[in-house]
Design a protein around this motif. Structure first.
Motif, mmCIF file in Angstrom:
data_model
loop_
_atom_site.group_PDB
_atom_site.id
_atom_site.type_symbol
_atom_site.label_atom_id
_atom_site.label_comp_id
_atom_site.label_asym_id
_atom_site.label_seq_id
_atom_site.Cartn_x
_atom_site.Cartn_y
_atom_site.Cartn_z
ATOM 1 N N MET A 68 16.808 67.900 22.933
ATOM 2 C CA MET A 68 16.985 68.222 21.514
ATOM 3 C C MET A 68 15.650 68.586 20.876
ATOM 4 N N ARG A 69 14.610 67.805 21.182
ATOM 5 C CA ARG A 69 13.297 68.100 20.606
ATOM 6 C C ARG A 69 12.804 69.471 21.065
ATOM 7 N N GLN A 70 13.030 69.800 22.330
ATOM 8 C CA GLN A 70 12.580 71.086 22.851
ATOM 9 C C GLN A 70 13.281 72.250 22.164
ATOM 10 N N HIS A 71 14.427 72.000 21.585
ATOM 11 C CA HIS A 71 15.164 73.049 20.880
ATOM 12 C C HIS A 71 14.990 72.957 19.361
ATOM 13 N N GLY A 72 14.047 72.172 18.907
ATOM 14 C CA GLY A 72 13.749 72.103 17.483
ATOM 15 C C GLY A 72 14.698 71.257 16.678
ATOM 16 N N LEU A 73 15.557 70.473 17.338
ATOM 17 C CA LEU A 73 16.485 69.619 16.610
ATOM 18 C C LEU A 73 15.781 68.337 16.175
ATOM 19 N N VAL A 74 16.250 67.743 15.079
ATOM 20 C CA VAL A 74 15.554 66.577 14.525
ATOM 21 C C VAL A 74 16.467 65.381 14.305
ATOM 22 N N TYR A 75 17.793 65.539 14.427
ATOM 23 C CA TYR A 75 18.657 64.373 14.216
ATOM 24 C C TYR A 75 19.839 64.377 15.167
ATOM 25 N N ASP A 76 20.328 63.169 15.431
ATOM 26 C CA ASP A 76 21.556 62.933 16.190
ATOM 27 C C ASP A 76 22.435 61.998 15.368
ATOM 28 N N THR A 77 23.746 62.103 15.549
ATOM 29 C CA THR A 77 24.663 61.214 14.830
ATOM 30 C C THR A 77 25.804 60.799 15.753
ATOM 31 N N SER A 78 25.418 60.263 16.937
ATOM 32 C CA SER A 78 26.377 59.931 17.982
ATOM 33 C C SER A 78 26.439 58.453 18.320
ATOM 34 N N GLN A 79 25.413 57.698 17.981
ATOM 35 C CA GLN A 79 25.384 56.293 18.354
ATOM 36 C C GLN A 79 26.180 55.467 17.342
ATOM 37 N N VAL A 80 26.387 54.200 17.661
ATOM 38 C CA VAL A 80 27.278 53.353 16.869
ATOM 39 C C VAL A 80 26.577 52.056 16.509
ATOM 40 N N THR A 81 26.729 51.635 15.253
ATOM 41 C CA THR A 81 26.246 50.320 14.840
ATOM 42 C C THR A 81 27.384 49.545 14.188
ATOM 43 N N LEU A 82 27.240 48.243 14.186
ATOM 44 C CA LEU A 82 28.209 47.383 13.516
ATOM 45 C C LEU A 82 27.861 47.350 12.040
ATOM 46 N N GLY A 83 28.663 48.011 11.219
ATOM 47 C CA GLY A 83 28.374 48.140 9.803
ATOM 48 C C GLY A 83 27.541 49.382 9.521
ATOM 49 N N VAL A 84 27.265 49.584 8.241
ATOM 50 C CA VAL A 84 26.544 50.773 7.784
ATOM 51 C C VAL A 84 25.064 50.430 7.697
ATOM 52 N N THR A 85 24.231 51.186 8.412
ATOM 53 C CA THR A 85 22.800 50.908 8.478
ATOM 54 C C THR A 85 21.989 52.163 8.165
ATOM 55 N N TRP A 86 20.740 51.963 7.791
ATOM 56 C CA TRP A 86 19.857 53.084 7.474
ATOM 57 C C TRP A 86 19.421 53.804 8.747
ATOM 58 N N PRO A 87 19.252 55.134 8.671
ATOM 59 C CA PRO A 87 18.783 55.891 9.836
ATOM 60 C C PRO A 87 17.420 55.390 10.305
ATOM 61 N N THR A 88 17.237 55.448 11.612
ATOM 62 C CA THR A 88 15.960 55.088 12.221
ATOM 63 C C THR A 88 15.436 56.294 12.993
ATOM 64 N N VAL A 89 14.189 56.226 13.404
ATOM 65 C CA VAL A 89 13.614 57.250 14.265
ATOM 66 C C VAL A 89 13.535 56.687 15.679
ATOM 67 N N GLN A 90 14.198 57.355 16.622
ATOM 68 C CA GLN A 90 14.200 56.949 18.026
ATOM 69 C C GLN A 90 13.669 58.090 18.872
ATOM 70 N N ASP A 91 12.600 57.834 19.577
ATOM 71 C CA ASP A 91 12.040 58.847 20.488
ATOM 72 C C ASP A 91 11.881 60.194 19.795
ATOM 73 N N GLY A 92 11.383 60.148 18.554
ATOM 74 C CA GLY A 92 11.114 61.378 17.830
ATOM 75 C C GLY A 92 12.326 62.062 17.244
ATOM 76 N N MET A 93 13.462 61.346 17.151
ATOM 77 C CA MET A 93 14.681 61.907 16.573
ATOM 78 C C MET A 93 15.213 60.961 15.506
ATOM 79 N N TRP A 94 15.662 61.506 14.383
ATOM 80 C CA TRP A 94 16.401 60.712 13.414
ATOM 81 C C TRP A 94 17.761 60.375 14.016
ATOM 82 N N GLU A 95 18.147 59.107 13.935
ATOM 83 C CA GLU A 95 19.480 58.703 14.372
ATOM 84 C C GLU A 95 20.283 58.218 13.169
ATOM 85 N N PHE A 96 21.379 58.929 12.890
ATOM 86 C CA PHE A 96 22.327 58.560 11.840
ATOM 87 C C PHE A 96 23.546 57.956 12.527
ATOM 88 N N PRO A 97 23.619 56.642 12.660
ATOM 89 C CA PRO A 97 24.683 56.056 13.476
ATOM 90 C C PRO A 97 26.047 56.086 12.802
#
Length: 394
Positions: free
Chosen positions: A243-272
């Motif tokens: 994703m980084r190699q293609h200029g992408l900056v966020y993913d929204t595929s992971q899952v959390t229990l409840g609603v949580t704020w986005p974090t940065v994982q390995d240089g990507m915004w994660e919107f769970p």
């Protein structure tokens, strides 16, 4: 991780010298998009609803997106003043994103309530059936796709027209990748792909976008900034470098229990995606339309129960929204598909919720890019404080 079909729970037992600990991980049900105009095929997946992993070692750089053009920033897009609460962001997103009927339903509502939504576009919907051999999914024969292709050339032309309308009205298009190979499909599924495989998949996605641009598609590839994986599957340590190699900056595929704020994982915004309590069922479900349908009746088509399912889904949305609004104000990801499942029960629910929630005070229905633009303006210490707040659990 061992995956189970049918939405069953996966549990395991670990024993120690002095105690036994039982961990039960609730099911995360994925979904397969139907070809535009066709009925859905059954497909599901399970994944753990646990806190997102924290990175070891030095923190990865935070990815950025360009700010809005000068003079076009909405009033809510500003740095928080001391003591000011963040807006309650609602992120309506639709996997597949290739149904004129549903864009025609969503766009007027969004315009009326000043909402922006994100379509997660499957690249194969830009490829005519006669050109199917141009797509080669990693590990599969050329011309293979679990969700078929885009139909005859006229369907592609029509699709470009309504997607251009969505873009012109301020909505965002991300990627849902291409062939949608999940664990229940022919192997290798996306959960087994390595970085080279994901690079191939993204190369082909952008090739399909650029080919459609030659036919009038207005999507600038630089504005495709993130996406959601098929069935919420994937090894993210393999995916994120691609994703980084293609200029992408966020993913929204992971899952959390409840609603949580986005974090940065390995240089990507994660919107769970949040796993939330469905009041009518008294148990937790990943808040996505297919998952809710499976939890309600294992995806049996019972259109006579459409109104019942719409109410249950709408009540769930309202409950989670109120909990987040009165709690940590974390962006609420509302993942859906353009579908007519169970008498359009879930499409009716999300459209009604959009129409009512986006007009509430301190509430902003935005794209992922717009939320990132807002976070870029905030003091990092403020974002860290927000992330430390307890998850919003209804």
């Amino acid at each position: 991780m061992l995956r189970l079909r049918g939405g069953k729970r996966l549990g395991w037992l670990t024993t120690g010298v002095a105690l036994a600990l039982v961990l039960v991980v609730l099911a995360v049900l994925g979904a397969r998009e139907p070809r535009p105009g066709q009925a859905a095929q059954s497909s599901w997946d399970t994944a753990p609803a646990v806190p997102l992993p924290s990175s070891s070692g030095p923190p990865a750089p935070t990815p950025t997106v360009p700010p809005p053009p000068a003079g076009q920033a909405p009033a809510w897009l500003h740095k928080l003043n001391p003591g000011e609460k963040p807006p309650q962001f609602l992120l309506f997103s639709f996997d597949g994103a290739a149904s004129k009927e549903h864009w025609d339903r969503v766009l007027p509502i969004a315009k009326q309530v000043h909402a922006h939504v994100t379509g997660m576009l499957s690249g194969v919907y830009l490829l005519a059936d006669g050109d199917a051999d141009r797509y080669v999914a990693p590990g599969h024969d050329k011309g293979s796709s679990a969700i078929h292709f885009g139909g005859p050339p006229q369907d592609i032309a029509t699709r470009i027209e309504y997607l251009n309308r969505a873009l012109a009205e301020g909505h965002e298009l991300g990627t849902h990748y291409n062939g949608h190979f999940c664990e229940a499909d022919d192997q290798p599924s996306v959960g087994h792909w390595n970085t080279a495989d994901w690079n191939s998949e993204l190369d082909q996605f952008f090739d399909m976008v650029n080919s459609a641009r030659q036919k009038g598609f207005a999507l600038d590839p630089k504005t495709v900034r993130g996406g959601r994986t098929p069935c919420l599957e994937g090894d993210f340590k393999q995916l994120f470098p691609a994703m980084r190699q293609h200029g992408l900056v966020y993913d929204t595929s992971q899952v959390t229990l409840g609603v949580t704020w986005p974090t940065v994982q390995d240089g990507m915004w994660e919107f769970p995606m949040p796993e939330v309590r469905v009041p009518a069922l008294g148990r937790n479900v990943v808040m996505m339309d297919y998952n809710l349908w499976f939890a309600l009746n294992e995806t049996r088509d019972e259109p006579a129960r459409s109104a019942e399912f719409t109410k249950i889904t709408l009540d769930t949305y309202r409950s989670v929204y109120q909990t987040a609004f009165n709690g940590n104000r974390a962006p609420l990801v509302i993942g859906n598909h353009f579908n007519d499942w169970n008498g359009s029960a879930f499409s009716n629910a999300v459209e009604q919720f959009m129409g009512e929630a986006c007009q509430q005070r301190d509430t902003v229905c935005a794209t992922y890019t717009e939320v990132i633009q807002w976070m870029q303006l905030q003091d990092p210490a403020v974002l860290d404080q927000l992330r430390r707040m307890p998850a919003a659990r209804n």
